[in-house]
Write a protein that holds these residues in place. Structure first.
Motif, mmCIF file in Angstrom:
data_model
loop_
_atom_site.group_PDB
_atom_site.id
_atom_site.type_symbol
_atom_site.label_atom_id
_atom_site.label_comp_id
_atom_site.label_asym_id
_atom_site.label_seq_id
_atom_site.Cartn_x
_atom_site.Cartn_y
_atom_site.Cartn_z
ATOM 1 N N LEU A 167 8.173 -5.508 -10.830
ATOM 2 C CA LEU A 167 8.163 -4.056 -10.957
ATOM 3 C C LEU A 167 9.596 -3.536 -11.001
ATOM 4 O O LEU A 167 10.544 -4.289 -10.783
ATOM 5 N N THR A 168 9.731 -2.260 -11.284
ATOM 6 C CA THR A 168 11.062 -1.668 -11.391
ATOM 7 C C THR A 168 11.190 -0.469 -10.453
ATOM 8 O O THR A 168 10.206 0.184 -10.107
ATOM 9 N N ALA A 169 12.416 -0.188 -10.059
ATOM 10 C CA ALA A 169 12.738 0.991 -9.260
ATOM 11 C C ALA A 169 14.132 1.448 -9.652
ATOM 12 O O ALA A 169 14.930 0.662 -10.173
ATOM 13 N N LYS A 170 14.437 2.690 -9.390
ATOM 14 C CA LYS A 170 15.697 3.253 -9.865
ATOM 15 C C LYS A 170 16.830 2.985 -8.887
ATOM 16 O O LYS A 170 17.268 3.855 -8.141
ATOM 17 N N GLY A 171 17.300 1.730 -8.894
ATOM 18 C CA GLY A 171 18.476 1.389 -8.126
ATOM 19 C C GLY A 171 18.216 0.525 -6.913
ATOM 20 O O GLY A 171 17.094 0.405 -6.408
ATOM 21 N N SER A 172 19.303 -0.093 -6.420
ATOM 22 C CA SER A 172 19.215 -1.046 -5.319
ATOM 23 C C SER A 172 18.821 -0.391 -4.002
ATOM 24 O O SER A 172 18.153 -1.014 -3.173
ATOM 25 N N ILE A 173 19.251 0.849 -3.783
ATOM 26 C CA ILE A 173 18.872 1.537 -2.547
ATOM 27 C C ILE A 173 17.360 1.686 -2.493
ATOM 28 O O ILE A 173 16.721 1.439 -1.459
ATOM 29 N N ALA A 174 16.763 2.065 -3.614
ATOM 30 C CA ALA A 174 15.312 2.210 -3.676
ATOM 31 C C ALA A 174 14.619 0.866 -3.454
ATOM 32 O O ALA A 174 13.579 0.791 -2.790
ATOM 33 N N VAL A 175 15.181 -0.202 -4.008
ATOM 34 C CA VAL A 175 14.608 -1.541 -3.813
ATOM 35 C C VAL A 175 14.597 -1.899 -2.335
ATOM 36 O O VAL A 175 13.583 -2.341 -1.782
ATOM 37 N N VAL A 176 15.727 -1.727 -1.678
ATOM 38 C CA VAL A 176 15.839 -2.070 -0.263
ATOM 39 C C VAL A 176 14.844 -1.267 0.567
ATOM 40 O O VAL A 176 14.195 -1.800 1.483
ATOM 41 N N GLN A 177 14.691 -0.001 0.257
ATOM 42 C CA GLN A 177 13.742 0.836 0.996
ATOM 43 C C GLN A 177 12.324 0.299 0.885
ATOM 44 O O GLN A 177 11.565 0.284 1.871
ATOM 45 N N GLN A 178 11.951 -0.162 -0.299
ATOM 46 C CA GLN A 178 10.598 -0.670 -0.505
ATOM 47 C C GLN A 178 10.374 -2.018 0.192
ATOM 48 O O GLN A 178 9.288 -2.282 0.701
ATOM 49 N N VAL A 179 11.392 -2.856 0.221
ATOM 50 C CA VAL A 179 11.278 -4.133 0.932
ATOM 51 C C VAL A 179 11.157 -3.891 2.434
ATOM 52 O O VAL A 179 10.305 -4.485 3.107
ATOM 53 N N VAL A 180 11.994 -3.022 2.957
ATOM 54 C CA VAL A 180 11.962 -2.732 4.389
ATOM 55 C C VAL A 180 10.616 -2.150 4.803
ATOM 56 O O VAL A 180 10.068 -2.497 5.858
ATOM 57 N N SER A 181 10.048 -1.298 3.955
ATOM 58 C CA SER A 181 8.782 -0.647 4.284
ATOM 59 C C SER A 181 7.587 -1.579 4.139
ATOM 60 O O SER A 181 6.483 -1.247 4.576
ATOM 61 N N GLY A 182 7.797 -2.748 3.500
ATOM 62 C CA GLY A 182 6.714 -3.704 3.315
ATOM 63 C C GLY A 182 5.869 -3.456 2.088
ATOM 64 O O GLY A 182 4.846 -4.114 1.890
ATOM 65 N N ASN A 183 6.288 -2.536 1.221
ATOM 66 C CA ASN A 183 5.544 -2.269 -0.006
ATOM 67 C C ASN A 183 5.673 -3.406 -1.018
ATOM 68 O O ASN A 183 4.811 -3.569 -1.875
#
Length: 356
Positions: free
Chosen positions: A67-83
């Motif tokens: 999947l895609t997200a707009k930038g590395s900050i967004a990626v990290v947020q999704q990993v941390v949240s468990g999504n």
């Protein structure tokens, strides 16, 4: 439920691509999600397509959805949240997350050189960093690594954000180029792959950077410490299959791009002949590979202590990290031996047999 920040791309089923594999036939593949820090597929997806097509993820018992997200900050947020289970961010966002207590760890390196210089029009008024004072710079996203690297580059002139220059979110495609060509922004801060795409359109660019970020690393596989501990074999298999895809793409760039278009058809530029689209993306792929060579250690995915020390040093000296962070806490090489435990001729031979 996955956050709406995720943008689903074509669902890539390793099981369908390798239905004859005994593992795929006899044991259900584990579905996992990998998040790329880009708003739409680019050539970073090409090795994934090659690995999917050749059944290398299925051999590991995995069915990855990218999947895609707009930038590395967004990626990290999704990993941390468990999504999502895994992300491919640049390291700056993980360092910021660690400084805030997020237990993130990179375990497989892809890009070992900094692909984030500033780009300016070759025949434009900006010739050096000092010319950027009082101007507006276009970044891919305020939630992307360029938010950090741009500040680090301009710190070489002692320029500070919102005092000496401003940032504008311009995205990554035609809109970003238009903003540069019309003078809405004086420079772009995106990445070398996007710049290569612009140059495919005949645009002439010059690049500005600073020694402080010149040798830092970039994109790599990341997850949380707890997930990695509980799913070590899965992480090894994911990276090992991807490595085979990377080798395939190095050996046969044309076949690699054809598979990229097959699995991610929206990535092909519309309105131009197929041969031209392939040739242009081969050029961008070559840029990606130049920034992502096999490490000097001879082991795919291995990190260096110096690279991570450089990340923490530049982010600390530029004030982007104010809480001490141990560089050693941000990565591990403990999986690298197992990731590299395969016969690379499998990927080499597959590339040779593929249509050129």
């Amino acid at each position: 439920m996955k956050s709406t920040i995720l943008t689903a791309v074509v669902a890539a089923s390793a099981a369908a691509a390798f239905s004859g594999n005994a593992i795929a036939q006899n044991k259900p593949l584990k579905k996992i999600t990998v998040l790329q820090p880009v708003s739409a597929p680019d050539v970073r997806f090409a090795p994934w397509a090659a690995a999917i097509e050749n059944g290398w993820f299925a051999e590991e018992g995995l069915d990855p959805e990218v999947l895609t997200a707009k930038g590395s900050i967004a990626v990290v947020q999704q990993v941390v949240s468990g999504n999502v289970q895994y992300g491919l961010p640049a390291p700056e966002s993980a360092a910021v997350g660690r400084a805030k207590g997020a237990p993130l760890v990179h375990f497989y390196s892809i890009t070992t050189r900094n692909p984030f210089p500033l780009a300016v029009l070759k025949d434009g008024p900006i010739k050096k960093l000092s010319d950027l004072k009082g101007t507006q710079i276009g970044v891919f996203s305020m939630t992307a690594t360029q938010f950090y690297t741009t500040q680090a580059i301009l710190d070489a002139e002692n320029y500070k954000l919102n005092r000496d220059y401003t940032l504008l979110d311009v995205g990554i495609g035609a809109g970003a180029l238009r903003a540069l060509e019309t003078g809405t922004v004086s420079a772009l801060s995106i990445n070398a792959l996007s710049y290569a795409g612009f140059e495919n359109r005949g645009v002439k660019l010059n690049y500005l950077t600073s020694p402080v970020v010149e040798d830092i690393l970039a994109w790599g596989l990341l997850t949380t410490e707890s997930y990695l501990k509980a799913n070590r074999a899965e992480a090894v298999g994911l990276a090992r299959a991807l490595t085979k895809g990377r080798i395939f793409c190095e050996q046969n760039t044309e076949a690699c791009i054809r598979l990229y278009f097959k699995h991610y058809p929206a990535a092909r530029t519309a309105g131009i002949p197929e041969a031209q689209a392939i040739a242009e993306n081969q050029r961008v792929l070559k840029v990606f590979q130049d920034y992502s060579p096999k490490p000097s250690s001879g082991r795919w995915g291995e990190y260096t202590k110096q690279g991570w020390e450089g990340i923490v040093r530049y982010m600390t000296t530029t004030g982007q990290i104010t809480t001490p962070v141990d560089p050693a806490s941000l990565y591990t090489n403990n999986l690298i031996k197992d990731i590299n435990n395969f016969d690379p001729t499998v990927a080499v031979n597959a590339a040779k047999k593929a249509t050129r």
